[in-house]
Design a protein around this motif. Structure first.
Motif, short mmCIF file in Angstrom:
data_model
loop_
_atom_site.label_atom_id
_atom_site.label_comp_id
_atom_site.label_asym_id
_atom_site.label_seq_id
_atom_site.Cartn_x
_atom_site.Cartn_y
_atom_site.Cartn_z
N ASN A 262 -16.43 50.97 -31.07
CA ASN A 262 -17.78 50.40 -30.92
C ASN A 262 -18.66 51.17 -29.95
N ILE A 263 -18.39 52.45 -29.80
CA ILE A 263 -19.14 53.27 -28.84
C ILE A 263 -20.64 53.31 -29.22
N GLU A 264 -20.90 53.22 -30.52
CA GLU A 264 -22.29 53.22 -30.99
C GLU A 264 -23.09 52.06 -30.39
N TYR A 265 -22.41 50.94 -30.18
CA TYR A 265 -23.12 49.73 -29.74
C TYR A 265 -23.21 49.58 -28.23
N SER A 266 -22.51 50.43 -27.48
CA SER A 266 -22.38 50.14 -26.05
C SER A 266 -22.92 51.23 -25.11
N PRO A 267 -24.07 51.85 -25.44
CA PRO A 267 -24.64 52.76 -24.46
C PRO A 267 -25.25 51.96 -23.30
N PRO A 268 -25.53 52.53 -22.16
CA PRO A 268 -25.23 53.91 -21.79
C PRO A 268 -23.74 54.08 -21.43
N TYR A 269 -23.36 55.32 -21.19
CA TYR A 269 -21.94 55.65 -21.07
C TYR A 269 -21.56 56.07 -19.65
N MET A 270 -20.27 55.96 -19.38
CA MET A 270 -19.61 56.28 -18.11
C MET A 270 -19.73 55.08 -17.14
N HIS A 271 -18.93 55.13 -16.06
CA HIS A 271 -18.84 53.99 -15.14
C HIS A 271 -20.18 53.65 -14.49
N ASP A 272 -21.07 54.68 -14.40
CA ASP A 272 -22.37 54.43 -13.79
C ASP A 272 -23.49 54.54 -14.82
N GLY A 273 -23.12 54.52 -16.09
CA GLY A 273 -24.10 54.54 -17.17
C GLY A 273 -25.03 55.74 -17.13
N ARG A 274 -24.52 56.88 -16.67
CA ARG A 274 -25.44 58.01 -16.44
C ARG A 274 -25.89 58.70 -17.73
N PHE A 275 -25.14 58.53 -18.83
CA PHE A 275 -25.54 59.18 -20.08
C PHE A 275 -26.04 58.14 -21.08
N LYS A 276 -27.27 58.40 -21.59
CA LYS A 276 -27.85 57.41 -22.50
C LYS A 276 -27.41 57.61 -23.94
N SER A 277 -26.96 58.81 -24.29
CA SER A 277 -26.63 59.07 -25.70
C SER A 277 -25.28 59.76 -25.82
#
Lengths: 340, 225
Positions: A262-277
């Motif tokens: 479900n990676i498509e549904y759960s942005p942003p990414y990484m523990h601090d959400g630093r990557f939006k895509s």
């Protein structure tokens, strides 16, 4: 002997007032390993899951009744918190980490990005008591729930007893979260030979197996261990991850490997959400790795992907999207309970 | 089913137990401890204790070094504020001969990794860390003019179940007479060893938590009548 008859009467009375709870079996999807969670100590029932669902969606768990678990774990984002790099909680206070997706929790061996929590049943204590999340105490929640007709009924249904305790609250919340099983993605249909991948997806899958599979191991798409994946330290947060728990220097900047389901549904990414895509994530792995002594060995030599290969790899990652999970009516807001 | 339980109750009502009474008292310089009361420390400084809570677990009795009886589900939260928590009865099987009493100060590692627990172990008792899993074995909070912290407060939350910070302590006493186990802790003995100017709080598993736990365990005394 008279005493014995009185006892017999009490037993008959007690047992006759018991109802049979609807035990619900936990189905391990085809190809999945045995779960880490011991279901024998918290047998799933429809009634306990319903209670857990009410608690999960009810802001009563926060100090001012404003924030629920679902505030940061929305079903439409696979129970993550989209559009926010760092999740916000009570009084709009901003935390230090990105709320992770809640998927296949029965297989997790530890919880939180740094593994601070050792068991699913005690995980909820962390957000409930965190001053920037729900800022509430368990004994006050017990008090608030005891005043509620709805919960008196739901606890009676679930436990054959109206008494409310921290243990019962936590076990019911656990039951609801245990049913968040994702195993109906396009990838799953492919492994069960119901469909075939497109050429692009197939190519992406091969690239995945070559470059990503060690840490994001199939079929759960994570080993649920901790790794330093080469993210430089964000000095506005100074979050050293696992090291803050173990106090071992070798655990510096290690975080729990998240699932890719479900990676498509759960942005942003990484523990601090630093990557939006997802493109930003792949660019990190190909050209953004921050070299440190405890970097994951798999990342020591750079991952090489052409722009076309990145597109193919993302096409594969999108096969991990599970629409049945996102739209599962059993997971959604229990309107029927709260409307009354 | 009902009949089986009924039979079981008949059987168990005929099984005999010796009741062994357990009690623990708190003093400050040999006077009964009062929470929220200022006591003199070293003649010049003052100290007040607001919270004193801890776990006693895995109670067992021994004879000639061998364990002869273990309490089932042995977890007791002692709270100086709740008088009834400081005394309880142990249902020891009749005829058991023992000369030693043993318990743990704190909660074992297996219990610490076994999820949500009830009764005295319920997380709503405020003896469970929330930001990181694990029980607080021993909680001591209060104030002293020597403390440099905000409101002169000191807070010691001692716990930790994993190597190298496991701070559970085993305590045992040879009993001069059976049937009554009466323990005592003099808080002045514990407080006088603390250096508030250097350390006024412990909130996580650490070597300081282990050291203080070990020191507190040694201050538990058997009260000889």
């Amino acid at each position: 002997m008279k005493k014995s008859f009185i006892l017999l009467f009490i037993y008959v009375y007690l047992f006759s007032s018991f109802r049979i709870l609807n035990e619900k079996s936990f189905i391990v999807p085809t190809g999945f390993p045995e779960p880490a969670y011991d279901f024998s100590k918290n047998i799933l029932t429809t009634e306990k899951i319903e209670l857990g669902r009410a608690l999960f969606y009810d802001p009563i768990l926060s100090r001012d009744n404003s924030i629920s678990c679902s505030s940061c774990h929305s079903v439409y984002n696979s129970f993550a918190h989209t559009d926010h790099d760092l999740s916000h909680g009570i009084d709009d206070l901003i935390g230090t980490r990105n709320a992770p997706a809640l998927i296949n929790l029965a297989w997790h061996k530890s919880f939180m990005w740094d593994g601070a929590v050792n068991h699913l049943e005690v995980q909820a204590l962390a957000p409930i008591t965190h001053p920037k999340e729900m800022d509430e105490s368990m004994n006050h929640i017990v008090f608030k729930l005891s005043q509620s007709d709805l919960y008196t009924k739901l606890f009676m249904n679930a436990y054959n007893d109206t008494s409310i305790t921290g243990e019962k609250i936590l076990k019911a919340l656990t039951q609801f979260q245990l049913i968040f099983v994702s195993s109906s993605s396009r990838y799953d249909s492919m492994t069960q030979k119901q469909i075939k991948f497109t050429y692009q997806e197939e190519n992406g899958y091969n690239l995945f197996k070559k470059n990503c599979n060690t840490c994001h191991a199939e079929p759960l798409f994570s080993t649920y261990t901790f790794a330093n994946n080469g993210l430089g330290l964000d000095t506005t947060l100074n979050d050293f991850g696992r090291m803050q728990i173990t106090k071992e220097r070798s655990d510096s900047l290690k975080f729990k490997i998240p699932t890719l389901r479900n990676i498509e549904y759960s942005p942003p990414y990484m523990h601090d959400g630093r990557f939006k895509s997802l493109f930003a994530v792949l660019n990190h792995y190909t050209s953004g790795i921050h070299q440190t002594t405890n970097l994951a060995p798999e990342l020591k030599s750079p991952i090489i992907l052409s722009e076309n290969e990145k597109v193919d790899l993302i096409a594969f990652l999108l096969t991990l999207s599970d629409k049945k999970f996102i739209f599962n009516p059993d997971f959604s807001y229990p309107r029927e309970l709260f409307a009354k | 089913m009902v009949f089986c339980v009924f039979l079981l109750s008949l059987y168990s009502s005929h099984g005999q137990n010796d009741t062994v009474h357990f009690e623990i008292n708190f003093t400050f310089n040999k006077e009964d401890l009062q929470l929220n009361k200022y006591y003199l420390l070293n003649g010049t400084d003052s100290v007040e204790i607001n919270t004193l809570k801890f776990y006693i677990s895995a109670i067992s009795l021994l004879h000639n070094g061998e364990t002869v009886w273990k309490e089932a589900n042995s977890f007791h939260l002692i709270d100086a504020e709740l008088n009834k928590s400081t005394k309880f009865d142990l249902a020891v099987k009749e005829g058991v001969i023992y000369d030693k009493f043993r318990f743990n100060l704190g909660i074992d590692s297996l219990t610490n990794v076994s999820g949500a627990m009830g009764n005295d172990l319920d997380p709503s008792k405020n003896m469970y860390w929330t930001w990181q899993s694990g029980y607080i074995n021993f909680k001591l909070e209060g104030r002293s003019n020597v403390c440099l912290a905000r409101k002169n407060e000191f807070k010691f939350h001692l716990g930790g179940y994993q190597f190298p910070y496991n701070c559970i302590q085993q305590v045992e006493f040879t009993l001069p007479q059976p049937d009554l186990i009466h323990l005592q802790i003099d808080l002045a003995e514990i407080i006088s060893e603390l250096r508030f100017g250097e350390l006024d709080h412990i909130m996580s598993p650490s070597f300081s938590a282990m050291e203080l736990s070990s020191s507190i365990a040694k201050k538990i005394r058997l009260r000889i009548p």
